[in-house]
Motif scaffolding. Structure first.
Motif, short mmCIF file in Angstrom:
data_model
loop_
_atom_site.label_atom_id
_atom_site.label_comp_id
_atom_site.label_asym_id
_atom_site.label_seq_id
_atom_site.Cartn_x
_atom_site.Cartn_y
_atom_site.Cartn_z
N LEU A 77 -5.77 -2.16 -4.93
CA LEU A 77 -5.01 -1.87 -3.71
C LEU A 77 -5.23 -0.43 -3.31
CD1 LEU A 77 -1.63 -3.69 -4.48
CD2 LEU A 77 -3.44 -4.44 -2.95
N GLU A 78 -5.64 -0.22 -2.07
CA GLU A 78 -5.87 1.13 -1.56
C GLU A 78 -4.54 1.73 -1.11
OE1 GLU A 78 -8.36 3.41 2.00
OE2 GLU A 78 -8.56 1.25 1.67
N PRO A 79 -4.18 2.88 -1.64
CA PRO A 79 -2.90 3.48 -1.23
C PRO A 79 -2.95 3.93 0.22
CG PRO A 79 -4.10 4.99 -2.63
CD PRO A 79 -4.87 3.70 -2.65
N SER A 80 -1.81 3.88 0.88
CA SER A 80 -1.73 4.36 2.25
C SER A 80 -1.68 5.87 2.27
CB SER A 80 -0.49 3.78 2.93
OG SER A 80 0.68 4.32 2.35
N THR A 81 -1.66 6.45 3.46
CA THR A 81 -1.58 7.92 3.61
C THR A 81 -0.39 8.33 4.46
OG1 THR A 81 -3.04 7.83 5.54
CG2 THR A 81 -4.08 8.15 3.38
N ILE A 82 0.59 7.43 4.53
CA ILE A 82 1.74 7.69 5.43
C ILE A 82 2.48 8.94 5.00
CG2 ILE A 82 3.92 6.77 6.24
CD1 ILE A 82 2.73 3.97 6.01
N ILE A 83 2.78 9.03 3.73
CA ILE A 83 3.59 10.15 3.24
C ILE A 83 2.76 11.41 3.14
CG2 ILE A 83 4.91 10.98 1.26
CD1 ILE A 83 5.83 8.15 0.78
N GLN A 134 1.15 6.47 -7.08
CA GLN A 134 0.10 7.37 -7.51
C GLN A 134 0.38 8.84 -7.19
OE1 GLN A 134 -3.62 6.02 -5.88
NE2 GLN A 134 -3.58 4.05 -6.98
N PHE A 135 1.06 9.11 -6.10
CA PHE A 135 1.16 10.48 -5.65
C PHE A 135 2.58 11.04 -5.67
CE2 PHE A 135 -2.50 8.58 -3.52
CZ PHE A 135 -3.52 9.43 -3.95
N ALA A 136 3.57 10.18 -5.80
CA ALA A 136 4.95 10.67 -5.91
C ALA A 136 5.34 10.75 -7.38
CB ALA A 136 5.92 9.75 -5.15
N ASP A 137 6.20 11.65 -7.68
CA ASP A 137 6.63 11.84 -9.07
C ASP A 137 7.72 10.82 -9.41
OD1 ASP A 137 6.96 12.83 -11.58
OD2 ASP A 137 8.14 14.57 -10.98
N LEU A 138 7.30 9.57 -9.56
CA LEU A 138 8.25 8.49 -9.84
C LEU A 138 8.60 8.45 -11.32
CD1 LEU A 138 6.97 5.48 -7.69
CD2 LEU A 138 8.67 7.20 -7.11
N LYS A 139 9.80 7.99 -11.61
CA LYS A 139 10.19 7.76 -12.99
C LYS A 139 9.53 6.48 -13.50
CE LYS A 139 14.58 10.19 -12.67
NZ LYS A 139 16.05 10.13 -12.87
N LYS A 160 0.83 -1.21 0.00
CA LYS A 160 0.00 0.00 0.00
C LYS A 160 0.86 1.26 0.00
CE LYS A 160 -4.04 -2.07 2.24
NZ LYS A 160 -4.93 -2.10 3.44
N LEU A 161 1.97 1.21 0.71
CA LEU A 161 2.88 2.35 0.68
C LEU A 161 3.48 2.52 -0.72
CD1 LEU A 161 4.46 4.62 2.05
CD2 LEU A 161 6.11 2.91 2.83
N MET A 162 3.79 1.40 -1.37
CA MET A 162 4.30 1.48 -2.74
C MET A 162 3.26 2.07 -3.68
SD MET A 162 6.49 -1.98 -3.40
CE MET A 162 8.09 -2.22 -2.65
#
Length: 1684
Positions: free
Chosen positions: A592-598, A566-571, A559-561
């Motif tokens: 998969l539901e994304p987490s909200t840690i970050i 979805q929300f980080a500017d990944l390459k 979920k963190l991945m």
């Protein structure tokens, strides 16, 4: 056609033009980047329309477009900047990558062409078809693009390489763009420099290295050149800087002096702004690279010296300072510099403009270590880990190399039998680093192997090594930059997942916290490293029953991945990794539901806003609950609880902040945050460093001192006490100043970010508050260090504990002795000697005292509340009160004798070794009246308890300087009384000398008491200093008898042993003072015998006092008396040569025609009467004559070691030897040099014995080397000054001396047998060679003759005659002053001599390679021979080519590679053609008409063997009958002799005769063919020579046939007539010869000879390769299995 036209319509304008004008093939070549440079020229010539060129600029591939427009810009057809701007606006990222690749390829290729032309200027190698040289302006424009654009981390490593390559290839870039471009471009048609520029560059550097120009002058020169508008001067500047950069790779080979000069110049170039921008980045990178070397390496010293030159500029390079902070060696070498670097480096990681530029120049920011990783220590076993021997390693590696799916069980069981527990650590390291990291396809096999072995301890070790390797790669900067390293990390991730998760074993949170790891990777821009590794680990969960989906642990990470996805500017590549992971786990990422840690983490702005709010009770409670994750991840669980309590206590400690800040409520919170942040920043490195040093020191001392202690509990307790004490105080010393600095920086940063102005708080106020609150964090760090050190020390000492337990269980009641116990510690005197059953109570008190110092608290007098753990009592070394001022006293201030010259006060330094020399004097002596007096004086002066005999340093520090000075004065008065009592005892004693006194004599006891009292005094250095002053005064004024002088001199010497500063001052006064009261001959002689002063040092200083300007008659009389008594007295203690300078001065006085000095004349006359001239006949070779000779030689040695020795002094000594008949009579000369060499042998024997007695000595004795070197110096000087005569020349004279040396060597070799010491003889011959090389060129002819004479003696000393001298002999014949010199003699006069030496070595090897198992000594000799031949092959191949016949005759049959080396030699100016080239025919080569030079006369060799007449007759009248060959066959047979290898245990073939016959017949065949028809082929299969060789081959036995064909193969060398003839003969035998039923046997023999030589290591002779290739290509004959 329509399809073709349609396809062309889809092409861009440039591709269309190429396809239509140059053809489709050219277009394909462009797309494959394999085009020819002519295409670029054609486009430039044919296309002149700017609009069309503009269209071309948009086309791909960018590599070709860049090449084209670079050429157009060079011709002025199209502006380069316009082209760059257009493409940057269109496709920035791809275009930047293309520029980088373009510059990489072009610069590398052009640099390679430059190097080829530089090494061989005559050749002009054809460049690659697509290479056109770049213009400097174009390269500068392209580099400017890269400098101004952001370079991705993937391309960072390549960008650094491109920068260095461009500077090397285009050196005019160094000053380009600095306002002098017109002058620089004036000579830019060529990338290199003109010969005139190169000449000036070499001229200036030569003057610098020869110290004719200073560094400052060179810098001034470079500054003037850099600012000049003359093209020549600009080129000289660029050439000088470029050569400095280009030479960097050779700096490790520089001598230290030259390297130091270069380092100063290198750093000064940076300091004085001579290079900027990219050249500056390259220079800085070179310095950083050098600093990463080990501290003992040359390059580290270079980097440090260069760095010190530009340290004042470091403030403008903050990011570079951050990189320097990562160099651990700098902390130990330059701690002050490291403090400056920490100040300059950006604490918050913010990059200013300069830092960004440095980043783009190849310096990516160094990330901090990942806090979510932790490596547990592995529990120690009873077996000490060690590496297996070579045999075991080979077996293990063989098993692992051959393991496969079908034999895993069998191989694993076999491996388990070999792999003992002590080898687990080695095997785990090998398996993880060399296998799992590199071979992902074999992971399953290796896991099965470990499962079959089923050893829990081995599995723990493998897992531990896996974690260690993963943590290292994750924290490495190299992994971010290198895709190869990231690939290895992914392999380890897969391996870890298979090893743990797939086997249902967890990866512990404390080892790797994957969520924290991903968050840290996101925060520090390291997801490129972290994310792929995590994915590889999690992929293996599919094989698990526990961790496969929907495991909560796995789903939480996924979920963190998904949140990152979805929300980080990944390459794209990182997103692809997550997609692949979900696919492999059979999961739909959309579900998969994304987490909200970050996303839920508060921002920095929110934190600062909260800080600015007024503090509340809840805020204080929040602070009390603050954790220290960075600290908790670095230490074990036992420390976490105690330190958490400590952190919570900080809140109450800080609550009493200064009242000056009551108007700023948020300040308390900011101060708390600043302190906690500073602790977190420092606690990990400080604790780690302090604990490491403390643990290693404790381990070494405990193992040494407790070597006889059987009780492990005593060992453990002592280790705890010591390691706690050391770690705590090391942590305090290390952290205090950095902590104060960090708190200040962090507090200022927090204040500014919270809105406070800089003027809100005065710096003095902030500093006072920080100082008030500094003790608490220091104590916290101390406590953490001591606790961790105590927790981990058991692991280091676990083997010692286990050893004692095993001893107690197996041999209870017997004394325990550690096998590693120091022999030195066991041989000391009481009370320092170790003896069973362990340490005494008195010795153990040293370690018990460590436990009295408690750590971890705060001072209670600071007005602050204590923490929960106990308060700290600082030891002397840490307490500021212990550094009391040292009183300064002039020498002899309390003595009523003002005549003596006072000495300057010195540092209070005590040498541990000198104290140990004093210890035997203090063995449990009962204190006498002197000690009691001192005892009372110390008590009264310091006010201490009467039960304590002497005050401690700590007590004195508390007492203050006044009381301490009073105690010293009273102690000095007691010493004065003791000396008076000692003089009285001496006066009453009837003994003549100090040595004759019994051990219990009152004089010796008094001396011992004085020394003991001075040593035990609290202010020992001051008391020792004063006592030595008293002793010197009494010695020179009162001491009249010999006993008095010896006693006081002994006392003075022991006092000097107690204090190095005192010793220095005493010696300085004795040597340099011109006080007349020092002119006391008996006292000075006594001091010389005691070793306090050296006669040669005294000679230098006394000679100055004999100069006419300052000479006094009293000084003359003193010097004469001193020299006479010390050299000619009843017990001499010096030699005449020790007083060379004084004797020269006295000789001038004695021979003064106007006023000769009678005292000096009397001394000279006494020397004439007793000079050690030869008084014994040489016929009576008695010990008396030898003693005289050794005395003369020892005088020579002392003269050469004299501090002021000159060549004139040496020649005068030799003249005196000649005057007394030592050098003219050959018998005397022989006895002299025999005695001298025996003297050298004795000196070497003493050195060897001293090394055996003290193997760990830092300064091993070198008397043997000194004596041998001086003997060699004497020999060569005699050779130089000997006058040429008809009776005996210089070389004959030297030959006689060398003959004596060889006879002594032969005698020693014969009599000493296995104990023969070859070192003095090797050193002697080596030194003679070196001394001969230093002889000036006026003796060129004599030097050549001497070198040839040395070769003759080396032949006489060959290993066959003196096997004990083999290794030195090999070193001598390959000596740089012998082998290279003798092979370079005119007309190659030395070649035959060196060939004889090489033959002698090969004959020795041939004798000792007859066994299958060779001893190590023979292996080393063989390897050394290979290296000698390899050097000859590289440097003098013509020598091997000419002497190949003689050398191959003595090369053992089993030494195939050695023979190949000899046969591979060819002339240096020859280039060998490719034998595998298409259509190659050897008969077309012009070289086949040239005969090789062979140094041996083959006809004469056959004549000696008695075979030449028979062979000549057979060749003139050939006979088809083989019976006529029987006499020849008999001559080719010898008695059987042992031989190793090749299938024969013994051989009976005359190999020399066989080789001579083969070569002779071949040479005759070539000569005969040329005589008949010069243009006809030299090989005729129907000639009598071929018939003879063929018939002889058919009649030989299989053994002789093998050596016959080997003789033929020996002639298959480089292209020449012999190679062509014998190659044709081999092909003829293999394919065409009518051999009848023996044809296949002979073919097999040929195949065997060829393959045996080709299957060994390179090199392979060219002729052998071509013969094998021709035999394989001939389709007429195919013998299965041969040459295929």
């Amino acid at each position: 056609m329509a399809a073709i036209e349609s396809k062309e319509d889809q092409l861009d304008p440039l591709s269309k033009w190429i396809a239509s004008s140059a053809g489709p093939a050219a277009l394909t070549a462009v797309q494959n980047l394999d085009y020819e440079s002519s295409l670029l020229v054609r486009i430039a010539n044919d296309v002149t329309d700017p609009e069309l060129l503009h269209d071309f600029a948009q086309c791909k591939p960018y590599f070709f477009t860049l090449d084209l427009f670079s050429y157009l810009a060079r011709r002025g057809q199209y502006p380069m900047q316009s082209f760059i701007d257009e493409l940057l606006a269109k496709d920035q990222s791809e275009f930047v990558a293309a520029i980088l690749k373009f510059l990489d390829v072009k610069s590398a290729t052009e640099y390679q062409l430059q190097q080829q032309h530089q090494h061989d200027p005559q050749t002009h190698p054809d460049p690659r078809p697509n290479i056109l040289p770049l213009h400097v302006q174009v390269v500068h424009d392209l580099l400017h693009v890269l400098l101004t654009q952001t370079i991705s981390a993937e391309l960072g490593e390549r960008w650094e390489i491109v920068q260095a390559q461009c500077i090397q290839t285009y050196p005019r870039l160094i000053n380009f763009g600095r306002g002098h471009d017109a002058a620089i471009l004036a000579n830019s048609n060529s990338t290199g420099f003109s010969p005139e520029v190169e000449k000036q560059m070499k001229f200036y550097y030569q003057k610098m290295y020869e110290q004719e120009m200073s560094i400052s002058e060179v810098i001034g020169l470079l500054q003037s050149l850099r600012g000049s508008e003359e093209p020549l001067k600009q080129d000289v500047f660029a050439c000088m800087v470029h050569s400095l950069f280009d030479e960097y790779r050779f700096f490790p080979d520089y001598p230290l002096s030259a390297l130091a000069t270069t380092a100063v110049l290198f750093g000064s170039i940076i300091q004085f702004h001579l290079v900027e921008d990219m050249p500056l980045a390259v220079a800085l990178r070179f310095v950083l690279k050098a600093l990463k070397e080990p501290p003992e390496a040359k390059m580290f010293k270079f980097g440090l010296q260069a760095l010190m030159q530009f340290q004042s500029r470091l403030e403008v390079f903050p990011q570079y300072c951050a990189l320097l902070l990562q160099v651990p060696s700098l902390e130990a070498v330059q701690p002050q510099l490291m403090s400056k670097l920490r100040t300059v480096a950006k604490p918050d990681g913010a990059l200013d403009e300069e830092s960004v530029q440095m980043h783009n120049s190849g310096y990516p920011p160094a990330p901090p270590p990942l806090r979510s990783l932790h490596l547990d220590s592995i529990n120690p076993t009873e077996h000490v880990a060690e590496d297996p021997n070579e045999a075991v390693q080979d077996k293990v590696l063989f098993i692992v190399n051959n393991i496969a799916q079908n034999n895993v069980e069998v191989k694993s069981i076999e491996l388990k039998g070999i792999l003992e527990e002590k080898y687990h650590q080695w095997f785990a390291t090998y398996l993880v680093d060399s296998r799992a990291k590199q071979e992902p396809n074999y992971h399953d096999i290796y896991i099965r192997m470990l499962d079959t072995i089923a050893d829990k301890q081995l599995n723990k070790q493998v897992l531990h090594n896996t974690y260690a390797s993963i943590i290292s790669l994750l924290n490495s900067q190299e992994t971010i930059l290198s895709s190869a390293e990231r690939g290895r990390l992914k392999n380890l991730g897969c391996w870890l997942g298979i090893f743990t998760i797939a086997a249902d074993k967890p990866i512990k949170h404390k080892n790797i916290s994957f969520k924290d790891l991903l968050i840290e990777g996101f925060d520090t821009n390291r997801l490129i490293v972290v994310l792929p590794f995590t994915c590889k680990v999690l992929e293996q969960s599919l094989k698990s029953r526990i961790f496969k989906p929907p495991s909560p642990w796995l789903m939480g990470i996924l979920k963190l991945m998904v949140e990152l996805y979805q929300f980080a500017d990944l390459k794209l590549n990182l997103k692809f990794e997550i997609e692949v992971l979900c696919k492999n786990l059979d999961l739909d990422m959309a579900t998969l539901e994304p987490s909200t840690i970050i996303r839920d983490r508060p921002s920095r702005t929110d934190i600062l806003t909260t800080l600015n709010a007024p503090p509340s009770a809840e805020l204080n409670q929040d602070f009390d609950r603050l954790s220290m994750s960075a600290y908790n991840n670095r230490i074990d669980n036992r420390l976490r609880q105690s330190d958490a309590v400590s952190i919570q206590s900080l809140g109450s400690t800080y609550s009493q902040a200064a009242t000056a800040f009551s108007s700023h409520p948020a300040f308390k919170k900011l101060l708390q945050l600043a302190i906690e942040k500073s602790i977190r920043e420092l606690i990990s490195p400080v604790v780690e460093r302090s604990v490491t040093i403390a643990q290693l020191s404790t381990k070494e001392l405990i193992l040494k001192d407790f070597a006889l202690e059987p009780d492990e509990e005593k060992v453990r307790k002592a280790a705890y006490n010591m390691v706690e004490y050391l770690a705590s105080n090391l942590a305090l010393v290390t952290c205090k100043e950095p902590l104060r600095h960090n708190i200040s920086n962090n507090l200022n940063a927090l204040l500014q970010s919270s809105g406070y102005a800089e003027s809100s708080f005065a710096p003095e106020v902030l500093s006072a508050v920080i100082n008030d609150h500094l003790d608490a964090p220091c104590s916290l760090i101390q406590k953490a260090a001591s606790d961790k050190a105590k927790a981990d020390v058991d692991e280091l000492l676990a083997p010692a504990y286990a050893m004692r337990r095993r001893h107690r269980e197996a041999r209870s009641g017997q004394p325990f002795v550690d096998p590693q116990a120091s022999r030195y510690a066991l041989s000391l005197r009481d009370p320092f000697r170790l003896k069973p059953p362990g340490l005494t109570r008195q010795q153990l008190m040293v370690y018990d005292d460590f436990g009295k110092f408690k750590v971890g608290g705060l001072a209670s007098d600071s007005g602050q509340a204590n923490l929960d753990f106990p308060s700290i009592d600082y030891p002397n070394a840490m307490s500021p009160q212990s550094h009391f001022p040292q009183p300064q006293h002039p020498l002899l201030a309390q003595i009523q004798s003002p005549g003596l010259m006072p000495l300057q006060p010195s540092q209070q330094v005590t040498s541990q070794n000198q104290q140990q020399r004093m210890m035997p004097l203090m063995q449990q002596q009962q204190p006498n009246q002197l000690e009691s007096v001192l005892h009372q004086g110390a008590q009264q002066s310091h006010g201490i308890d009467n039960q304590q005999p002497f005050a401690s340093q700590q007590d004195i520090g508390r007492a203050g300087p006044n009381k301490m000075a009073a105690g010293v004065e009273q102690a000095v008065q007691s010493m004065q009384s003791a000396l008076d009592a000692l003089l009285k005892l001496i006066k009453e004693s009837p003994e003549p000398s100090f040595d004759s006194l019994p051990a219990d004599d009152r004089i010796k006891l008094t001396v011992t008491s004085i020394l003991s009292a001075a040593n035990r005094h609290a202010a020992r250095d001051s008391v020792v200093h004063k006592t030595s002053q008293l002793t010197v005064n009494v010695l020179f004024t009162v001491a009249q008898s010999q006993l008095a002088r010896e006693t006081l001199a002994y006392l003075l010497a022991r006092l000097c042993d107690l204090s190095a500063g005192t010793a220095k001052e005493v010696v300085l006064w004795l040597l340099h003072s011109d006080d007349e009261r020092k002119y006391n001959g008996p006292v000075m002689i006594t001091l010389m015998k005691m070793g306090l002063i050296h006669p040669q040092e005294l000679d230098v200083n006394l000679a100055k006092q004999l100069q006419p300007q300052v000479r006094r008659q009293s000084a003359v009389e003193f010097v004469v008396d001193l020299i006479h008594e010390s050299t000619l007295g009843e017990s001499p203690c010096a030699l005449r040569t020790d007083f060379t300078l004084c004797l020269e001065a006295l000789e001038v006085l004695a021979s003064d025609p106007n006023n000769p000095d009678p005292v000096a004349q009397q001394l000279m006359a006494s020397f004439e009467n007793v000079i050690p001239s030869v008084t014994v006949s040489p016929d009576d070779d008695t010990s008396s004559l030898k003693d005289q000779m050794k005395y003369i030689f020892s005088e020579w040695i002392r003269l050469t070691q004299h501090p002021a020795q000159s060549e004139k002094m040496l020649y005068v000594f030799i003249y005196q030897m000649s005057e007394h008949g030592l050098l003219d009579d050959t018998q005397y000369l022989g006895i002299f040099f025999r005695s001298a060499l025996e003297f050298c042998q004795e000196a070497y024997a003493k050195d060897l014995q001293a090394r055996l007695q003290h193997p760990s000595s830092v300064m091993p004795p070198k008397d043997g080397m000194i004596t041998v070197d001086n003997l060699a110096k004497l020999v060569v000087m005699l050779f130089k000054i000997h006058e040429e005569s008809e009776e005996i020349s210089k070389v004959q004279y030297l030959r006689g001396i060398m003959g004596v040396f060889c006879l002594v060597l032969a005698h020693a070799h014969e009599t000493e047998a296995e104990s023969f010491n070859s070192q003095p003889f090797f050193r002697l011959f080596s030194s003679i060679l070196c001394e001969l090389a230093e002889v000036d060129d006026t003796y060129v002819e004599q030097k050549e003759e001497a070198l040839m004479m040395m070769a003759e003696f080396f032949k006489a000393l060959q290993p066959l005659a003196f096997p004990g001298f083999t290794f030195p002999w090999m070193t001598l014949i390959s000596h740089r002053m012998f082998m290279s010199k003798i092979l370079q003699l005119d007309q190659r006069k030395g070649w035959p001599l060196f060939a004889n030496l090489l033959e002698a070595l090969l004959k020795f090897i041939d004798i000792h390679v007859t066994e299958l198992e060779l001893p190590d000594s023979i292996r080393f000799i063989y390897k050394g021979t290979l290296r000698i031949v390899l050097v000859l092959l590289h440097d003098v191949p013509e020598f091997l080519a000419q002497y190949h016949y003689a050398l191959c005759n003595v090369v053992p049959s089993s030494c195939i590679q050695l023979r190949n080396l000899i046969l591979s030699a060819f002339a240096q100016n020859m280039s060998l053609p490719d034998p595998f080239a298409q259509g190659f025919k050897m008969e077309r080569l012009p070289e086949i008409n040239q005969d090789p030079i062979i140094a041996t006369d083959i006809g004469e060799e056959l004549q000696k063997l008695g075979l030449k007449k028979f062979i000549d007759g057979y060749l003139q009248a050939p006979n088809s009958s083989r019976i006529s060959l029987i006499p020849l066959l008999n001559e080719l047979t010898t008695k059987p002799r042992p031989e190793l290898g090749l299938g024969f245990t013994t051989i009976s073939t005359n190999i020399v005769a066989m080789n001579a016959i083969v070569l002779y017949v071949g040479m005759q065949a070539i000569a005969s063919a040329r005589a008949k028809a010069p243009d006809a082929p030299v090989f005729n299969p129907h000639s009598s020579h071929v018939v003879f060789l063929t018939n002889l081959l058919l009649e030989l036995s299989p053994e002789s046939r093998f050596y016959f064909l080997s003789g033929v193969a020996n002639q298959l060398r480089y292209p020449n007539s012999h190679t062509f003839y014998f190659s044709s003969f081999v092909v003829y035998l293999y394919n065409s010869a009518p051999l009848g039923p023996q044809q296949q046997d002979i073919q097999e023999h040929i195949a065997r000879v060829i393959l045996e030589r080709l299957m060994c290591h390179r090199p392979h002779p060219w002729g052998l390769i071509i013969s094998q290739a021709v035999c394989r290509q001939d389709v007429r004959v195919r013998v299965p299995g041969l040459l295929e």
